[in-house]
Design a protein around this motif. Structure first.
Motif, PDB file in Angstrom:
ATOM      1  N   PRO A  98      -1.682  -5.999  -9.236  1.00 50.61           N
ATOM      2  CA  PRO A  98      -2.542  -4.816  -9.102  1.00 50.61           C
ATOM      3  C   PRO A  98      -2.269  -3.754 -10.172  1.00 50.61           C
ATOM      4  N   ARG A  99      -1.062  -3.741 -10.736  1.00 44.66           N
ATOM      5  CA  ARG A  99      -0.761  -2.786 -11.816  1.00 44.66           C
ATOM      6  C   ARG A  99      -1.571  -3.115 -13.063  1.00 44.66           C
ATOM      7  N   ILE A 100      -1.867  -4.396 -13.267  1.00 44.09           N
ATOM      8  CA  ILE A 100      -2.705  -4.781 -14.405  1.00 44.09           C
ATOM      9  C   ILE A 100      -4.139  -4.299 -14.150  1.00 44.09           C
ATOM     10  N   VAL A 101      -4.615  -4.488 -12.925  1.00 44.66           N
ATOM     11  CA  VAL A 101      -5.945  -3.980 -12.553  1.00 44.66           C
ATOM     12  C   VAL A 101      -5.993  -2.476 -12.779  1.00 44.66           C
ATOM     13  N   PRO A 134      -1.436   1.442  -6.111  1.00 43.94           N
ATOM     14  CA  PRO A 134      -2.836   1.093  -6.415  1.00 43.94           C
ATOM     15  C   PRO A 134      -3.486   0.326  -5.268  1.00 43.94           C
ATOM     16  N   LEU A 135      -3.934   1.031  -4.263  1.00 42.81           N
ATOM     17  CA  LEU A 135      -4.407   0.429  -3.013  1.00 42.81           C
ATOM     18  C   LEU A 135      -5.614  -0.480  -3.234  1.00 42.81           C
ATOM     19  N   THR A 136      -6.644   0.024  -3.892  1.00 44.03           N
ATOM     20  CA  THR A 136      -7.873  -0.772  -4.049  1.00 44.03           C
ATOM     21  C   THR A 136      -7.641  -1.950  -5.003  1.00 44.03           C
ATOM     22  N   ALA A 137      -6.798  -1.763  -5.995  1.00 44.18           N
ATOM     23  CA  ALA A 137      -6.477  -2.859  -6.909  1.00 44.18           C
ATOM     24  C   ALA A 137      -5.742  -3.973  -6.169  1.00 44.18           C
ATOM     25  N   THR A 138      -4.853  -3.589  -5.264  1.00 43.50           N
ATOM     26  CA  THR A 138      -4.133  -4.577  -4.452  1.00 43.50           C
ATOM     27  C   THR A 138      -5.106  -5.341  -3.561  1.00 43.50           C
ATOM     28  N   ALA A 139      -6.053  -4.614  -2.964  1.00 37.41           N
ATOM     29  CA  ALA A 139      -7.052  -5.257  -2.112  1.00 37.41           C
ATOM     30  C   ALA A 139      -7.897  -6.253  -2.900  1.00 37.41           C
ATOM     31  N   LEU A 140      -8.220  -5.920  -4.159  1.00 31.17           N
ATOM     32  CA  LEU A 140      -9.007  -6.827  -5.005  1.00 31.17           C
ATOM     33  C   LEU A 140      -8.247  -8.125  -5.264  1.00 31.17           C
ATOM     34  N   ILE A 141      -6.974  -8.015  -5.653  1.00 29.06           N
ATOM     35  CA  ILE A 141      -6.168  -9.204  -5.951  1.00 29.06           C
ATOM     36  C   ILE A 141      -6.026 -10.081  -4.705  1.00 29.06           C
ATOM     37  N   VAL A 142      -5.779  -9.475  -3.567  1.00 27.40           N
ATOM     38  CA  VAL A 142      -5.655 -10.227  -2.310  1.00 27.40           C
ATOM     39  C   VAL A 142      -6.969 -10.950  -1.993  1.00 27.40           C
ATOM     40  N   GLY A 143      -8.082 -10.272  -2.203  1.00 24.37           N
ATOM     41  CA  GLY A 143      -9.386 -10.877  -1.936  1.00 24.37           C
ATOM     42  C   GLY A 143      -9.674 -12.066  -2.839  1.00 24.37           C
ATOM     43  N   LEU A 144      -9.388 -11.930  -4.129  1.00 24.05           N
ATOM     44  CA  LEU A 144      -9.618 -13.034  -5.069  1.00 24.05           C
ATOM     45  C   LEU A 144      -8.686 -14.211  -4.785  1.00 24.05           C
ATOM     46  N   ALA A 145      -7.449 -13.907  -4.419  1.00 21.80           N
ATOM     47  CA  ALA A 145      -6.494 -14.969  -4.074  1.00 21.80           C
ATOM     48  C   ALA A 145      -6.982 -15.755  -2.859  1.00 21.80           C
ATOM     49  N   THR A 146      -7.587 -15.064  -1.915  1.00 18.33           N
ATOM     50  CA  THR A 146      -8.132 -15.730  -0.722  1.00 18.33           C
ATOM     51  C   THR A 146      -9.221 -16.727  -1.096  1.00 18.33           C
ATOM     52  N   LEU A 147     -10.098 -16.338  -2.015  1.00 22.29           N
ATOM     53  CA  LEU A 147     -11.158 -17.245  -2.472  1.00 22.29           C
ATOM     54  C   LEU A 147     -10.573 -18.470  -3.165  1.00 22.29           C
ATOM     55  N   MET A 148      -9.573 -18.246  -4.034  1.00 25.00           N
ATOM     56  CA  MET A 148      -8.916 -19.366  -4.726  1.00 25.00           C
ATOM     57  C   MET A 148      -8.278 -20.320  -3.719  1.00 25.00           C
ATOM     58  N   MET A 149      -7.681 -19.762  -2.700  1.00 22.24           N
ATOM     59  CA  MET A 149      -6.985 -20.559  -1.690  1.00 22.24           C
ATOM     60  C   MET A 149      -7.954 -21.479  -0.949  1.00 22.24           C
ATOM     61  N   ILE A 150      -9.143 -20.986  -0.711  1.00 21.70           N
ATOM     62  CA  ILE A 150     -10.138 -21.749   0.046  1.00 21.70           C
ATOM     63  C   ILE A 150     -10.703 -22.911  -0.783  1.00 21.70           C
ATOM     64  N   PHE A 205      -7.765   3.986  -8.149  1.00 20.03           N
ATOM     65  CA  PHE A 205      -7.319   4.900  -7.094  1.00 20.03           C
ATOM     66  C   PHE A 205      -5.862   4.634  -6.723  1.00 20.03           C
ATOM     67  N   LEU A 206      -5.090   5.709  -6.614  1.00 14.27           N
ATOM     68  CA  LEU A 206      -3.702   5.630  -6.156  1.00 14.27           C
ATOM     69  C   LEU A 206      -3.577   6.386  -4.836  1.00 14.27           C
ATOM     70  N   THR A 207      -2.754   5.872  -3.933  1.00 17.20           N
ATOM     71  CA  THR A 207      -2.525   6.583  -2.672  1.00 17.20           C
ATOM     72  C   THR A 207      -1.881   7.934  -2.970  1.00 17.20           C
ATOM     73  N   PRO A 208      -2.270   8.992  -2.273  1.00 11.38           N
ATOM     74  CA  PRO A 208      -1.788  10.343  -2.603  1.00 11.38           C
ATOM     75  C   PRO A 208      -0.268  10.495  -2.556  1.00 11.38           C
ATOM     76  N   LYS A 209       0.374   9.867  -1.587  1.00  7.14           N
ATOM     77  CA  LYS A 209       1.823  10.061  -1.428  1.00  7.14           C
ATOM     78  C   LYS A 209       2.636   9.006  -2.171  1.00  7.14           C
ATOM     79  N   GLY A 210       2.339   7.744  -1.940  1.00  7.53           N
ATOM     80  CA  GLY A 210       3.160   6.664  -2.509  1.00  7.53           C
ATOM     81  C   GLY A 210       2.804   6.278  -3.920  1.00  7.53           C
ATOM     82  N   LYS A 211       1.648   6.763  -4.444  1.00 10.35           N
ATOM     83  CA  LYS A 211       1.179   6.417  -5.779  1.00 10.35           C
ATOM     84  C   LYS A 211       1.071   4.908  -5.965  1.00 10.35           C
ATOM     85  N   PHE A 244       0.825  -1.197   0.000  1.00 10.93           N
ATOM     86  CA  PHE A 244       0.000   0.000   0.000  1.00 10.93           C
ATOM     87  C   PHE A 244       0.865   1.255   0.000  1.00 10.93           C
ATOM     88  N   PHE A 245       2.144   1.083   0.349  1.00  9.97           N
ATOM     89  CA  PHE A 245       3.054   2.223   0.447  1.00  9.97           C
ATOM     90  C   PHE A 245       3.756   2.467  -0.895  1.00  9.97           C
TER      91      PHE A 245
END
Length: 444
Positions: A304-307, A332-348, A324-330, A147-148
């Motif tokens: 997340p860069r592809i997202v 892709p916060l929400t894109a990263t959250a999406l990939i992490v969420g989908l990976a969690t579903l695949m893992m289960i 959406f990009l974080t104001p300081k670090g630029k 996220f940073f």
């Protein structure tokens, strides 16, 4: 004069060493440590097992050399998604991006995390019920890390890449010099008829080599990508090919093939404990876990860069939210959250070993299209920042190798192939609905 990048752009802050560490760190992860038994089961002999790892490396290197030429001409955020679109048009490009966002990216992250959690559970003396929670905690931790500013994720890649060389060196040196078996000429006494053939063995190695193209996704964040990208891809793959061959030889020298067959995914953990004792084995296992965390980091940096790239083009639902990009670090916060969420579903819902084969098959369908693209670009452009050596032989080998893998997996697992291809194709009606929505709202 304001030297700051525009508010909606990613930073160009990744240099050669960071790029190289991302290539190596993203490739060397769970595959080489967990796929030894499955490669052996399909290859049947130790000689063919080593050959499978070498051939997998050669196929990967020819693909890397081909993509290096293409990527040097298209140094933008998005990687394969951008290449396919510019070569074959909007629909094909969208499917390449959709495949990586919905299928390949989450699947490969889930697979690596699933393998890693096996080691983590053993390391902490926990039951198998802890595997998914441990994998989930690790993915979330690395996701938050990204996220940073992208320098944070890149620095983590450098540290874990250096750290993973310790267990790798230990396995190679101890196995080759202290092993008592012959690395060549051993044959399984109990042939596993469900293991598939040599093509499936090579397919299994390609999961170990996979991840090299993800550095292309960061083309828009590299300093001088026309030079850095080809060098990082070629040197990274070459280094990994050598390391993988030596690791395989070390394991086969130390552990008889019948025992590797019985140990399965626990082969490397057994070697670590047997060679270095309980404490030494724990330390070596910790090093392998760090190695896998580095691999996860490389993948969670890039997907997340592809997202983001697709959201910028308004190709996917909730594009404004996902770009959406974080104001300081630029980042892709929400894109990263999406990939992490989908990976969690695949893992289960999926077994990591099965998942790894399917995600390699899926990505190679698009790799082959990209490899063909070098012939298209050669007709269009005479000047190139990088030229693939031994053209056209190298791209032809890459294409034939890719087709061989695709056909082998279709024959071996038609049901799994159908499921994953269905998940890719369903992207077409989604694209239609998204474009219709944005078109109506633009008009209104």
């Amino acid at each position: 004069m304001n030297n700051q990048p525009p508010a909606d752009k990613l930073k160009r802050s990744i240099g050669f060493w960071s790029a190289l560490s991302i290539v190596i760190g993203t490739i060397i992860g769970s595959g080489i440590f967990f796929k030894q038994a499955s490669v052996l089961d399909s290859a049947k002999t130790s000689t063919m097992t080593i050959f499978a790892w070498v051939l997998g490396g050669i196929i990967t290197l020819t693909g890397g050399l081909t993509i290096a030429e293409i990527g040097a001409q298209m140094p933008y955020t998005g990687g394969l998604y951008v290449y396919i679109e510019r070569l074959y048009g909007r629909i094909a490009g969208f499917l390449a991006g959709w495949m990586q966002v919905i299928v390949y990216g989450p699947a490969i992250i889930a697979s690596v995390a699933g393998f890693m959690s096996i080691l983590m559970a053993n390391f902490f003396g926990l039951s198998s019920a802890w595997r998914i929670p441990l994998a989930l905690i690790t993915i979330i931790f690395i996701g938050i890390l990204n996220f940073f500013d992208n320098k944070v994720g890149s620095a983590f890649s450098v540290i874990t890449t250096i750290g993973k060389m310790i267990p790798i060196a230990a396995i190679i040196i101890f196995g080759i010099f202290w092993g008592k078996q012959d690395a060549f000429g051993q044959t399984l006494s109990q042939i596993n008829h469900t293991g598939g053939g040599f093509g499936v063995a090579v397919l299994a190695t390609l999961f170990g080599y996979d991840g090299w193209i993800l550095i292309a996704t960061l083309g828009g964040e590299m300093k001088n990508p026309q030079k850095v990208l080809p060098k990082a891809i070629i040197l990274g793959i070459t280094a990994v090919l050598i390391v993988y061959t030596l690791i395989t030889a070390g394991i086969l020298r130390f552990i008889p093939v019948d025992m590797i067959h019985r140990l399965g995914e626990n082969t490397t953990a057994y070697l670590a404990t047997k060679a270095f004792g309980e404490i030494g084995g724990k330390l070596l296992t910790a090093g392998i876990i760090v190695s896998m965390m580095g691999t996860l980091n490389g993948k969670i940096i890039t997907f997340p860069r592809i997202v983001y790239a697709m959201a910028e083009r308004k190709d996917i639902p909730f594009s404004k939210f996902l770009s959406f990009l974080t104001p300081k670090g630029k980042s892709p916060l929400t894109a990263t959250a999406l990939i992490v969420g989908l990976a969690t579903l695949m893992m289960i819902f999926f077994d990591p070993d099965h998942l790894s084969d399917l995600c390699v098959f899926t990505i190679y369908c698009f790799y082959v299209l990209a490899f063909f693209g070098i012939f298209i670009l050669r007709k269009k452009h005479n000047h190139r920042p990088f030229s693939t050596p031994l053209y056209p032989l190298v791209p032809i080998i890459a294409i034939l190798g890719g087709l061989y893998i695709i056909v082998s997996e279709i024959i071996n697992d038609p049901a799994g192939v159908g499921l994953f291809l269905g998940m890719v194709i369903i992207g077409l009606p989604i694209l239609y609905l998204v474009k219709r929505y944005y078109s109506k709202n633009t008009i209104n």
